[in-house]
Motif scaffolding. Structure first.
Motif, short mmCIF file in Angstrom:
data_model
loop_
_atom_site.label_atom_id
_atom_site.label_comp_id
_atom_site.label_asym_id
_atom_site.label_seq_id
_atom_site.Cartn_x
_atom_site.Cartn_y
_atom_site.Cartn_z
N CYS A 178 0.84 -1.20 0.00
CA CYS A 178 0.00 0.00 0.00
C CYS A 178 0.87 1.25 0.00
O CYS A 178 0.61 2.20 -0.75
CB CYS A 178 -0.92 0.00 1.21
N LEU A 179 1.92 1.25 0.80
CA LEU A 179 2.82 2.40 0.85
C LEU A 179 3.50 2.61 -0.50
O LEU A 179 3.70 3.74 -0.94
CB LEU A 179 3.86 2.23 1.95
N HIS A 180 3.84 1.53 -1.15
CA HIS A 180 4.45 1.64 -2.47
C HIS A 180 3.48 2.28 -3.46
O HIS A 180 3.86 3.16 -4.24
CB HIS A 180 4.90 0.26 -2.96
N VAL A 181 2.24 1.86 -3.42
CA VAL A 181 1.22 2.45 -4.29
C VAL A 181 1.04 3.94 -3.94
O VAL A 181 0.97 4.78 -4.84
CB VAL A 181 -0.12 1.70 -4.17
N PHE A 182 1.00 4.25 -2.67
CA PHE A 182 0.84 5.64 -2.23
C PHE A 182 1.97 6.52 -2.77
O PHE A 182 1.77 7.70 -3.04
CB PHE A 182 0.83 5.75 -0.71
N SER A 183 3.15 5.95 -2.91
CA SER A 183 4.31 6.73 -3.33
C SER A 183 4.17 7.28 -4.76
O SER A 183 4.88 8.19 -5.15
CB SER A 183 5.59 5.90 -3.22
N PHE A 184 3.24 6.74 -5.54
CA PHE A 184 3.02 7.22 -6.89
C PHE A 184 2.00 8.37 -6.96
O PHE A 184 1.81 8.96 -8.01
CB PHE A 184 2.54 6.08 -7.81
N LEU A 185 1.38 8.66 -5.84
CA LEU A 185 0.38 9.72 -5.79
C LEU A 185 1.02 11.08 -5.62
O LEU A 185 2.12 11.19 -5.07
CB LEU A 185 -0.61 9.47 -4.65
N ARG A 186 0.33 12.11 -6.06
CA ARG A 186 0.75 13.48 -5.79
C ARG A 186 0.24 13.86 -4.40
O ARG A 186 -0.69 13.23 -3.89
CB ARG A 186 0.19 14.42 -6.85
N PRO A 187 0.85 14.87 -3.78
CA PRO A 187 0.43 15.25 -2.42
C PRO A 187 -1.08 15.48 -2.29
O PRO A 187 -1.70 15.03 -1.34
CB PRO A 187 1.22 16.53 -2.14
N LYS A 188 -1.66 16.18 -3.26
CA LYS A 188 -3.09 16.47 -3.19
C LYS A 188 -3.91 15.18 -3.24
O LYS A 188 -4.89 15.02 -2.51
CB LYS A 188 -3.48 17.39 -4.35
N GLU A 189 -3.50 14.25 -4.07
CA GLU A 189 -4.20 12.97 -4.18
C GLU A 189 -4.07 12.17 -2.88
O GLU A 189 -5.04 11.56 -2.42
CB GLU A 189 -3.64 12.15 -5.35
N LEU A 190 -2.88 12.20 -2.31
CA LEU A 190 -2.67 11.48 -1.05
C LEU A 190 -3.51 12.09 0.07
O LEU A 190 -4.10 11.37 0.87
CB LEU A 190 -1.19 11.47 -0.68
N CYS A 191 -3.60 13.40 0.09
CA CYS A 191 -4.44 14.06 1.11
C CYS A 191 -5.90 13.64 0.97
O CYS A 191 -6.58 13.41 1.96
CB CYS A 191 -4.31 15.57 1.00
N LYS A 212 -10.04 5.64 8.49
CA LYS A 212 -9.03 5.83 9.54
C LYS A 212 -7.78 5.00 9.27
O LYS A 212 -6.66 5.46 9.47
CB LYS A 212 -9.64 5.46 10.90
N GLU A 213 -7.95 3.79 8.79
CA GLU A 213 -6.81 2.91 8.54
C GLU A 213 -5.89 3.47 7.45
O GLU A 213 -4.67 3.47 7.59
CB GLU A 213 -7.30 1.52 8.14
N ILE A 214 -6.49 3.99 6.39
CA ILE A 214 -5.69 4.59 5.32
C ILE A 214 -5.00 5.85 5.83
O ILE A 214 -3.83 6.10 5.53
CB ILE A 214 -6.57 4.92 4.09
N LYS A 215 -5.70 6.64 6.62
CA LYS A 215 -5.11 7.86 7.17
C LYS A 215 -3.89 7.53 8.03
O LYS A 215 -2.84 8.16 7.89
CB LYS A 215 -6.13 8.62 8.00
#
Length: 67
Positions: free
Chosen positions: A12-25, A32-35
């Protein structure tokens, strides 16, 4: 691990690393778990490293405006 998808946190963290800051926010608002998982220094530090000059310029401009 996301209970809904059964993915390991590392994936999941690897997938998150491809997002832009706005998308991650936006993603952090999903549950809650994703947050909690997205509050990982490795993910956010990559944004800072990649945009450090831009961030510093914005801070300088802000400081000039308040002085």
């Amino acid at each position: 691990m996301f209970s809904q998808y059964k993915l390991p946190n590392e994936l999941c963290l690897h997938v998150f690393s491809f997002l832009r800051p706005k998308e991650l926010c936006r993603l952090t608002q999903a549950n809650k778990e994703i947050k909690e998982l997205s509050n990982n220094n490795k993910i956010w530090s990559q944004f800072l490293e990649n945009n450090s000059d831009k961030i510093l310029n914005l801070i300088r401009k802000f400081v000039r405006n308040i002085i």
